[in-house]
Design an enzyme around this catalytic site. Structure first.
Site, short mmCIF file in Angstrom:
data_model
loop_
_atom_site.label_atom_id
_atom_site.label_comp_id
_atom_site.label_asym_id
_atom_site.label_seq_id
_atom_site.Cartn_x
_atom_site.Cartn_y
_atom_site.Cartn_z
N HIS A 19 -2.98 -0.67 -12.49
CA HIS A 19 -3.00 -0.63 -11.02
C HIS A 19 -4.46 -0.57 -10.55
O HIS A 19 -5.29 0.09 -11.18
CB HIS A 19 -2.22 0.59 -10.52
CG HIS A 19 -2.01 0.57 -9.04
ND1 HIS A 19 -2.99 0.97 -8.17
CD2 HIS A 19 -0.97 0.14 -8.29
CE1 HIS A 19 -2.54 0.80 -6.93
NE2 HIS A 19 -1.31 0.30 -6.98
N ASN A 21 6.17 2.43 -5.76
CA ASN A 21 5.13 3.23 -6.40
C ASN A 21 4.85 4.41 -5.47
O ASN A 21 4.18 4.25 -4.46
CB ASN A 21 3.89 2.35 -6.60
CG ASN A 21 2.71 3.11 -7.15
OD1 ASN A 21 2.82 4.28 -7.49
ND2 ASN A 21 1.57 2.43 -7.24
N GLU A 42 -1.35 -8.12 -7.20
CA GLU A 42 -1.72 -7.23 -6.10
C GLU A 42 -3.18 -7.48 -5.73
O GLU A 42 -4.09 -6.93 -6.39
CB GLU A 42 -1.59 -5.76 -6.54
CG GLU A 42 -0.18 -5.32 -6.83
CD GLU A 42 0.01 -3.84 -6.49
OE1 GLU A 42 0.91 -3.56 -5.70
OE2 GLU A 42 -0.75 -2.99 -6.99
N GLU A 95 -5.90 1.09 -8.32
CA GLU A 95 -6.43 2.44 -8.12
C GLU A 95 -6.85 3.05 -9.45
O GLU A 95 -7.80 3.83 -9.52
CB GLU A 95 -5.39 3.31 -7.41
CG GLU A 95 -5.28 2.95 -5.93
CD GLU A 95 -3.94 3.30 -5.30
OE1 GLU A 95 -3.13 4.04 -5.91
OE2 GLU A 95 -3.69 2.81 -4.18
N GLY A 147 -2.96 -0.83 0.32
CA GLY A 147 -3.33 0.28 1.19
C GLY A 147 -4.03 -0.16 2.46
O GLY A 147 -4.58 0.66 3.19
N LYS A 206 3.14 7.02 -5.93
CA LYS A 206 1.78 7.55 -6.07
C LYS A 206 1.79 9.09 -6.12
O LYS A 206 2.78 9.68 -6.55
CB LYS A 206 0.88 6.99 -4.98
CG LYS A 206 0.91 5.46 -4.97
CD LYS A 206 -0.20 4.83 -4.20
CE LYS A 206 -0.03 3.31 -4.24
NZ LYS A 206 -1.06 2.60 -3.49
N SER A 217 0.62 -3.88 0.75
CA SER A 217 1.04 -3.82 2.15
C SER A 217 2.37 -4.52 2.44
O SER A 217 2.50 -5.19 3.47
CB SER A 217 -0.06 -4.38 3.07
OG SER A 217 -1.21 -3.59 2.99
#
Ligand code: PGA
Length: 256
Positions: free
Chosen positions: A97, A8, A169, A99, A175, A10, A215
């Site tokens: 996701h 990903n 996730e 985010e 992150g 981003k 991570s």
């Protein structure tokens, strides 16, 4: 195909030069590496989808979108649709996701509409689920994941369900540098299999692919993917470094 290794990328690769350098270096890293049991999927920003597809040779990787809108066409300024991704040669689309859930109010209801649109277009959705740190501390991990899967996949017909990929996730691992133990990941994998078995039947539960994301690095790829019996990984930061990303695929490939 054994394991799914998804990058990903981003909101990165800001210039054409940077994009081309990335692709060149990724292809160079792949040369001579044994990743034959892995399908590698790169999910660049949508503006780069077409150029990424154009660089595919001998199916060395697949391409996916990081996000799509749930309608196919029309007056939705700034959005891209699942058929657009499909028609340009994409094969996957990430949905839900953390985010997007956090910054763009992507609720389970929105995830549901997007998953339907992704499946109707003939793409495979990579549906992200996972608990926040607060959920985990309050013992709510199981409830959160059950709800995300039940509500997000509520309208998926049984005939299409096996196309769905689930990415577990934990929000607190994305992150950051904290990761769950192999046992904690395995527990969630078993939970997800059970949700699928109860909702769609055992044969579907056996087929469904479950990835781990949050991570992932070369040094932890075995512990986060192979040991808990996952079907692959969703990689953020390390996918921006072709050498590290390909190393993750190699390590997973070696340990299958
Ligand atoms: P990370 O991101 O690997 O940088 O933690 C994972 C993701 O956002 O999918």
């Amino acid at each position: 195909m054994g394991k799914l290794i998804v990058g990903n990328l981003k909101m990165n690769l800001l210039t054409v030069a940077e994009r081309d350098r990335y692709l060149e270096s990724f292809k160079k890293e792949l040369q001579g590496k044994n990743v034959s049991e892995c399908e590698i999927v790169l999910c660049p920003p949508s503006i780069h989808l077409e150029s990424f597809v154009g660089k595919i040779e001998k199916n060395d990787f697949s391409v996916g979108a990081q996000n799509i809108f749930w309608e196919d066409r029309g007056s939705f300024t700034g959005e891209i649709s699942a058929p657009m991704v499909k028609n340009i040669g994409g094969e996957y689309a990430i949905v839900g996701h953390s985010e997007r859930r956090k910054n763009f109010n992507e609720t389970n209801e929105v995830v549901k509409m997007k998953i339907n649109s992704i499946l109707n277009a003939g793409l495979a959705p990579i549906c992200c689920v996972g608990e926040t740190l607060e959920d985990r501390q309050n013992g709510k991990t199981t409830d959160v994941i059950i709800k995300q899967i039940h509500e997000g996949l509520a309208d998926v017909p049984v005939s299409k369900i096996a196309t769905v990929v689930i990415a577990y996730e934990p929000v607190w691992a994305v992150g950051s540098d904290s990761v769950p133990t192999s046992d904690e990941i395995m527990e969630v994998r078993i939970l997800i299999k059970k949700i699928f078995a109860d909702t769609f039947g055992q044969p579907v539960a056996e087929k469904i692919k479950i990835l781990y994301g949050g991570s992932v690095k070369a040094a932890t790829a075995k512990q986060l993917c192979i040991d808990p019996g996952m079907d692959g990984v969703l990689v953020g930061r390390e996918s921006l470094i072709p050498m590290e990303f390909v190393k993750i695929a190699e390590i997973i490939n070696q340990n299958i």
